[in-house]
Design an enzyme around this catalytic site. Structure first.
Site, short mmCIF file in Angstrom:
data_model
loop_
_atom_site.label_atom_id
_atom_site.label_comp_id
_atom_site.label_asym_id
_atom_site.label_seq_id
_atom_site.Cartn_x
_atom_site.Cartn_y
_atom_site.Cartn_z
N TYR A 32 -16.50 31.07 -22.94
CA TYR A 32 -16.05 31.41 -24.29
C TYR A 32 -16.48 30.35 -25.30
O TYR A 32 -16.62 30.63 -26.49
CB TYR A 32 -14.53 31.57 -24.32
CG TYR A 32 -14.04 32.85 -23.65
CD1 TYR A 32 -14.78 34.02 -23.72
CD2 TYR A 32 -12.84 32.88 -22.96
CE1 TYR A 32 -14.33 35.18 -23.12
CE2 TYR A 32 -12.38 34.04 -22.35
CZ TYR A 32 -13.13 35.18 -22.43
OH TYR A 32 -12.69 36.34 -21.83
N ALA A 46 -6.71 45.20 -24.59
CA ALA A 46 -6.40 46.63 -24.76
C ALA A 46 -5.07 47.02 -24.12
O ALA A 46 -4.53 48.08 -24.42
CB ALA A 46 -7.52 47.49 -24.18
N GLY A 47 -4.56 46.19 -23.22
CA GLY A 47 -3.29 46.50 -22.57
C GLY A 47 -3.43 46.99 -21.14
O GLY A 47 -2.50 47.60 -20.60
N ASP A 91 -6.01 47.15 -12.54
CA ASP A 91 -6.28 46.96 -13.97
C ASP A 91 -7.77 46.75 -14.25
O ASP A 91 -8.14 46.19 -15.29
CB ASP A 91 -5.44 45.82 -14.56
CG ASP A 91 -5.85 44.45 -14.06
OD1 ASP A 91 -6.60 44.36 -13.06
OD2 ASP A 91 -5.39 43.44 -14.65
N ILE A 123 -10.88 43.40 -23.49
CA ILE A 123 -9.89 42.32 -23.48
C ILE A 123 -8.86 42.57 -24.58
O ILE A 123 -9.20 42.74 -25.75
CB ILE A 123 -10.58 40.96 -23.72
CG1 ILE A 123 -11.62 40.69 -22.63
CG2 ILE A 123 -9.55 39.83 -23.77
CD1 ILE A 123 -12.61 39.59 -22.99
N GLU A 149 -8.32 31.95 -23.69
CA GLU A 149 -8.94 32.82 -24.68
C GLU A 149 -8.97 32.23 -26.09
O GLU A 149 -9.29 32.91 -27.06
CB GLU A 149 -8.21 34.17 -24.72
CG GLU A 149 -8.34 34.96 -23.42
CD GLU A 149 -7.46 36.19 -23.37
OE1 GLU A 149 -7.68 37.03 -22.49
OE2 GLU A 149 -6.54 36.32 -24.21
#
Length: 214
Positions: A47, A15-16, A85, A13, A146
């Site tokens: 989370y 990292a691009g 992705d 999460i 997040e």
């Protein structure tokens, strides 16, 4: 190396992955497949309380990823390039990090049945980043979902990803050290990475460590 038509990008999460997938798809005119993480109704709760919501979160992702990946069988007939992705196998990284013994047993009774139907990429790109870089990127994009993502969880996840790709041999793999490049905001960095992706002499497993630019 065989022709590259289907590229999948992986990483922890922040990292691009999505940014690189979008840039690659734009350059190639590719069909873009993005993980639908925001559709998971359990993720924000996960989370907040990993133990309580791990199984619901994991099973939703597993089924959702399966349905999305199945569509690739049809899209391969009509698209010269496909860029995603994520890879389907990444689901196991999260499962073994977050599920308990009985939950893992149930998960492992389902996962192999689904995996056999999923097409494999021609190349997987693993974006390897340090925890500080990941945390900075997560804070910069400031996604509400997040907000409760901790440094500790990112560190655990990063170790799990590194272990997974250290043993990975299912497809050609390009491991990219992203700590000192910015392929989102620096076009020269993106072009340098693009050249590495399509190098004709690239081996089955390659490491790309860009030089630090002054």
């Amino acid at each position: 190396m065989s022709e590259i038509r289907y590229i999948a990008i992986e990483g922890v999460i922040g990292a691009g992955k999505t940014s690189l997938a979008q840039k690659l798809a734009d350059k190639l005119g590719a069909n873009l497949i993005l993980e639908e993480f925001e559709e998971n109704p359990f993720l924000e709760k996960f989370y907040e309380d990993r133990r309580r919501f791990a199984f619901q979160t994991q099973m939703f992702f597993l089924i959702n990823r399966y349905k999305q990946q199945l569509q690739l069988n049809q899209q391969e007939l009509f698209s010269k390039y496909i860029v995603s992705d994520y890879i389907f196998e990444k689901d196991r990284i999260f499962a073994y990090l977050n599920l308990s013994g009985d939950e893992i047993k149930l998960y492992e009774s389902i996962f192999p049945l689904l995996e056999r139907d999923i097409p494999k990429p021609d190349l997987v790109i693993f974006l390897q980043s340090g925890t500080d870089r990941l945390l900075s990127n997560v804070k910069t994009r400031a996604r509400k979902i997040e907000t409760n993502l901790t440094r500790g969880y990112l560190s655990e996840l990063s170790e799990a990803y590194n272990n997974f790709f250290f043993k990975y041999s299912n497809t050609p793999l390009l491991i990219v050290n992203t700590n000192d490049i910015d392929f989102v905001n620096r076009e020269e960095d993106f072009e340098e990475l693009y050249i590495q992706i399509f190098r004709e002499d690239r081996g089955f497993i390659e490491y790309f460590n860009p030089e630090v630019k002054s």
